[in-house]
Design a protein around this motif. Structure first.
Motif, PDB file in Angstrom:
ATOM      1  N   LEU A  48     120.235  92.839  58.723  1.00  0.00           N
ATOM      2  CA  LEU A  48     119.350  91.770  58.276  1.00  0.00           C
ATOM      3  C   LEU A  48     118.185  92.296  57.449  1.00  0.00           C
ATOM      4  O   LEU A  48     117.543  93.279  57.826  1.00  0.00           O
ATOM      5  N   GLU A  49     117.935  91.630  56.335  1.00  0.00           N
ATOM      6  CA  GLU A  49     116.834  91.983  55.449  1.00  0.00           C
ATOM      7  C   GLU A  49     115.789  90.882  55.475  1.00  0.00           C
ATOM      8  O   GLU A  49     116.099  89.727  55.753  1.00  0.00           O
ATOM      9  N   GLY A  50     114.576  91.251  55.150  1.00  0.00           N
ATOM     10  CA  GLY A  50     113.494  90.287  55.068  1.00  0.00           C
ATOM     11  C   GLY A  50     112.466  90.518  56.156  1.00  0.00           C
ATOM     12  O   GLY A  50     112.767  91.091  57.202  1.00  0.00           O
ATOM     13  N   ASP A  51     111.254  90.079  55.875  1.00  0.00           N
ATOM     14  CA  ASP A  51     110.184  90.245  56.861  1.00  0.00           C
ATOM     15  C   ASP A  51     109.324  88.989  56.967  1.00  0.00           C
ATOM     16  O   ASP A  51     108.174  89.039  57.361  1.00  0.00           O
ATOM     17  N   GLY A  52     109.928  87.855  56.622  1.00  0.00           N
ATOM     18  CA  GLY A  52     109.224  86.578  56.745  1.00  0.00           C
ATOM     19  C   GLY A  52     109.071  86.184  58.206  1.00  0.00           C
ATOM     20  O   GLY A  52     109.549  86.865  59.104  1.00  0.00           O
ATOM     21  N   VAL A  53     108.428  85.067  58.434  1.00  0.00           N
ATOM     22  CA  VAL A  53     108.166  84.634  59.808  1.00  0.00           C
ATOM     23  C   VAL A  53     109.415  84.077  60.493  1.00  0.00           C
ATOM     24  O   VAL A  53     109.432  83.972  61.714  1.00  0.00           O
ATOM     25  N   ARG A  54     110.475  83.759  59.726  1.00  0.00           N
ATOM     26  CA  ARG A  54     111.632  83.117  60.347  1.00  0.00           C
ATOM     27  C   ARG A  54     112.984  83.556  59.778  1.00  0.00           C
ATOM     28  O   ARG A  54     113.909  83.817  60.508  1.00  0.00           O
ATOM     29  N   VAL A  55     113.121  83.614  58.479  1.00  0.00           N
ATOM     30  CA  VAL A  55     114.418  83.797  57.819  1.00  0.00           C
ATOM     31  C   VAL A  55     114.740  85.273  57.617  1.00  0.00           C
ATOM     32  O   VAL A  55     113.867  86.072  57.294  1.00  0.00           O
ATOM     33  N   ARG A  56     116.032  85.595  57.795  1.00  0.00           N
ATOM     34  CA  ARG A  56     116.563  86.915  57.469  1.00  0.00           C
ATOM     35  C   ARG A  56     117.830  86.697  56.650  1.00  0.00           C
ATOM     36  O   ARG A  56     118.436  85.624  56.685  1.00  0.00           O
TER      37      ARG A  56
END
Length: 152
Positions: free
Chosen positions: A91-99
């Protein structure tokens, strides 16, 4: 060419991509429709991408996973992915919810680690999906201004 007006409209949206990307989008979509046979396939033709979410109800907030087609790749989004266990580090991303996972090919959806993530993402609403109608495609939005769907 599909005869159902909604299916025809989705086919037209996908046809705006290169033939290779259109094939990849169609294959990813086919695999996700097989994995989510009940509920709603919500289509958003946005400024940056063609996004297709899989939901247990006909509303964006019920979407748990989606694909987004860009001119050169397809990305699989887990809309509540922040809390998914990811021992393989996909999983990529560092947002508050979405990967997300950028798919190199539609076959990536068959990889055991990706299938596990899909199972985990969909499991909390398994009963909701079971109670939903057979998968129904709904065009939710088509944005007037859009980036080109084919690479420059």
């Amino acid at each position: 060419m599909p005869t159902d007006p909604t299916a025809r409209q989705v086919a037209d949206l996908i046809a705006r991509y290169t033939p290779e990307m259109a094939d990849a989008i169609t294959a990813c979509r086919r695999k996700l429709c097989a994995r989510v046979p009940r509920g709603y396939e919500l289509v958003y033709d946005n400024y940056n991408a063609l996004a297709i979410g899989y939901a247990w109800a006909d509303k964006a907030s019920a979407s748990l996973v989606s694909i987004a087609a860009y001119p050169r790749w397809v990305t699989l989004f887990f809309l509540y992915g922040k809390d998914l266990p990811d021992p393989d580090g996909l999983l990529e991303g560092d947002g508050v919810r979405v990967r997300s996972i950028r798919l190199d090919a539609p076959g990536d959806l068959d990889r055991p680690a990706v299938r596990r993530l899909l199972d985990l993402a969909l499991a909390p609403h398994e009963a909701d999906f079971a109670a939903a109608p057979p998968l129904k495609t709904v065009i939710k939005a088509i944005t007037a201004r859009q980036r080109e769907r084919r690479p420059a």
